[in-house]
Scaffold this active site. Structure first.
Site, PDB file in Angstrom:
ATOM      1  N   LYS A 259       0.858  -1.198   0.000  1.00 22.88           N
ATOM      2  CA  LYS A 259       0.000   0.000   0.000  1.00 22.88           C
ATOM      3  C   LYS A 259       0.889   1.243   0.000  1.00 22.88           C
ATOM      4  O   LYS A 259       1.910   1.271   0.695  1.00 22.88           O
ATOM      5  CB  LYS A 259      -0.892  -0.041   1.242  1.00 22.88           C
ATOM      6  CG  LYS A 259      -1.957   1.046   1.306  1.00 22.88           C
ATOM      7  CD  LYS A 259      -2.846   0.842   2.535  1.00 22.88           C
ATOM      8  CE  LYS A 259      -3.924   1.903   2.661  1.00 22.88           C
ATOM      9  NZ  LYS A 259      -4.799   1.683   3.841  1.00 22.88           N
TER      10      LYS A 259
ATOM     11  N   SER B 124      -9.749   1.769   2.967  1.00 19.17           N
ATOM     12  CA  SER B 124      -8.905   2.537   2.086  1.00 19.17           C
ATOM     13  C   SER B 124      -7.857   1.699   1.342  1.00 19.17           C
ATOM     14  O   SER B 124      -7.269   2.187   0.382  1.00 19.17           O
ATOM     15  CB  SER B 124      -8.161   3.616   2.885  1.00 19.17           C
ATOM     16  OG  SER B 124      -7.273   3.019   3.803  1.00 19.17           O
TER      17      SER B 124
ATOM     18  N   SER C  60      -9.949  -0.586   7.091  1.00 21.45           N
ATOM     19  CA  SER C  60      -9.338  -0.362   5.774  1.00 21.45           C
ATOM     20  C   SER C  60      -8.644  -1.572   5.149  1.00 21.45           C
ATOM     21  O   SER C  60      -8.278  -1.522   3.977  1.00 21.45           O
ATOM     22  CB  SER C  60      -8.335   0.791   5.848  1.00 21.45           C
ATOM     23  OG  SER C  60      -9.008   2.015   5.837  1.00 21.45           O
TER      24      SER C  60
END
Lengths: 464, 94
Positions: free
Chosen positions: A56, A131, A155
């Site tokens: 990420k 997210s 997330s």
């Protein structure tokens, strides 16, 4: 090397539709693949050596841009690695790229990225969740064999549920956050996104553990999580908290979750329905006061001085700083900084932030009481299947409600695992398994046993 | 809690974010909506307990040993502006 090349080629042919990646790190990947081949040859390979993985884009990677999907960090190249990246590098990982996220990990749909929306591989018109949406789409679409995500209020788990992959948020303190760009420091945790529970255990084995560079990481021994995967859950006590089956829940999702729970029962678990976690209703407000308050403090560092974007037109230092933050941050980030600044401001601190932190103790206590009776709790990961892109962007309150089943877990700091548990009209449903603090083993064991009995995790999106 | 235009401007000053006219109006409505929702909920419950801090620690110290750190070049590598090995900004005091 063949595997790395195949994954890189697959990214090229699929990512214009999905947009999992902010940066594809082909050169790094090919170099790491050469090293991996050497290690395999000289028998110093680990379980993750040569495995193409995605990180990420809010975890620092030395020499590779780390943008947080924000204009503020568009050109930021960290001079050091996050501890998790360092550990994966040591294990021989091949990093194929950095994945898209909601700006600074604030969001539930990966629509708040400065570099474009990510699409759900099961239906390109729908969101992947967020997210960590880019990490979960990359794994779902075979653009990486595993990924790392970060989870502040769901997330990792919510997008894992939306994309039909496995996502684990470990206990607060289990994995070092050194080099993770901070959002809500008392809530943030890094965890694996994988194709199945066995892979999640393998990745957790590698990234877990105390780190002197993160004073909130806890100095406890790290077990071999794969040993917990016995396939046997006979006699385990599982509670089903009724408050997680909210009014707004889609009936078909409810049915899918009930079927999954019955499956756990057939595997020998002792299931108790109608357990009550009466404070669940307060979790949303508690979370959306604590997380923005911490974010407003953490994001104060983006002042255009040492790194990141700086506005050029302005007469004074303050003027430039205010313009830097005006251009550098997107709307949701500004919204949360505003809420957080307000909740911490003189005259409101006691009514908001302090009350939220006290409620946090009550919520934590309620979970502990439940865990004195049950080995694990099982809930839906989300009340609905993935929603349409654009559906909730103009209604922040509705967007916040999509995390209703995942955020209480960060408030209490306990671990949570989402596993694929079916489809409604071709769209994924996730089952969330919650455990005691530092008892990732039990939830992994349950998730693994469930995957031995079902084949949801083997289904692949058609990608067309 | 209804947030006035003036309050929104005050918060944005505290947060050092310049807002456009549209954003002031938008945030005034949205934040009022969010905070009203939270106020109603928080009014329903007493929470007379100490705030929770997870993994609470005090006085974590490391050994007082020299160790490598980033070089000046590395530290300055992302600077928007620099001069003679320093970060360069507009005058702080005028």
């Amino acid at each position: 090397m063949e595997l790395t090349k195949a994954v890189l080629a697959h990214i090229v042919s699929t990512d214009d539709k999905i947009h999992s990646y902010v940066t594809v790190t082909q050169d790094t990947a090919l170099k790491q693949a050469v090293d991996a081949d050497k290690r395999i040859k000289d028998k110093s390979a680990t379980a993750l050596t040569g495995i193409p993985a995605a990180i990420k884009d809010n975890m620092c990677t030395s020499g590779t841009k780390t943008t947080c999907s924000s204009k503020m960090l568009e050109n930021f190249v960290p001079p050091y690695n996050a501890t998790v990246v360092e550990k994966l590098n040591d294990s021989g990982m091949v990093m194929v790229g950095k994945t898209n996220l909601d700006e600074f990990a604030m969001g539930s749909s990966t629509e708040n990225s400065a570099f474009g929306v990510t699409s759900n591989p099961w239906d390109y018109d729908r969101v992947p969740g967020g997210s960590s949406g880019g990490s979960t789409t990359a794994v779902a679409a075979d653009q990486a064999l595993f990924a790392l995500g970060s989870d502040t209020g769901g997330s990792i788990r919510q997008p894992a549920g939306f994309c039909s992959v496995v996502g684990l948020k470990p206990t607060y303190g289990r994995v070092s956050r050194y080099g993770l760009v901070a959002f809500g420091s008392s809530l943030d945790q890094i965890g694996p996104v994988t194709k199945d529970v066995t892979d999640a255990a393998l990745v957790l084995n590698t990234i877990a553990g105390y780190d002197a560079k993160d004073s909130t990481s806890v100095n406890k021994p790290v077990p071999d999580y794969t040993k917990a995967l016995t396939g046997d859950i006979k006699g385990l006590k599982i509670g089903i908290p009724k408050e997680y089956f909210v009014d707004a829940m889609q009936p078909e999702v409810r049915t899918a979750i009930e079927v999954a729970i019955k499956q756990l029962q057939e595997l020998g678990a002792i299931v108790e329905w109608d357990v009550s976690l009466s404070l669940t209703d307060y979790a949303l407000a508690t979370y959306y006061l604590i997380a923005p308050a911490e974010a407003s403090a953490n994001l104060a560092r983006y002042d255009g001085t040492k790194y990141g974007h700086r506005a050029t037109d302005g007469d004074s230092m303050w003027d430039i700083m205010e313009k830097t933050r005006e251009d550098g941050f997107g709307t949701e980030v500004k919204r949360r900084i505003m809420i957080g600044t307000y909740a911490l401001s003189a005259g409101y601190y006691d009514a908001y932030y302090k009350k939220a932190q006290s409620l946090r103790r009550l919520i934590w206590k309620e979970f502990n009481q439940a865990f004195s009776k049950y080995d694990a709790l099982v809930t839906p990961t989300s009340p609905t299947v993935p929603f349409k892109i654009g559906e909730k962007t103009n209604d922040p309150m509705q967007m916040y409600l999509s995390d209703i089943c995942t955020l209480p877990i960060n408030i209490a700091g306990i671990p949570g695992l989402s596993v694929p548990s079916g489809f409604v009209d071709g769209l994924p449903v996730g089952l969330q398994i919650l455990g005691k603090s530092f008892d990732e083993e039990t939830i992994l064991r349950i998730g693994h046993a469930y995957q031995q009995a079902t084949d949801w995790h083997t289904k692949k999106p058609a990608l067309k | 809690m209804k947030l006035t235009r003036e309050q929104v401007i005050h918060i944005s000053t505290l947060a050092r974010i310049k807002l456009t006219e549209d954003e002031i109006t938008r945030f005034s409505d949205e934040l009022s909506d969010i905070l009203t929702n939270f106020d109603e909920l928080l009014a329903k419950i007493d929470a007379n307990v100490d705030p929770l801090i997870l993994n609470e620690l005090s006085g974590v110290m490391r050994e007082d040993e020299a160790r490598p750190s980033l070089t000046q070049d590395e530290i300055l590598s992302n600077a928007p502006d620099q001069e003679e090995g320093c970060f360069k900004v507009k005058a702080v005091l005028e």
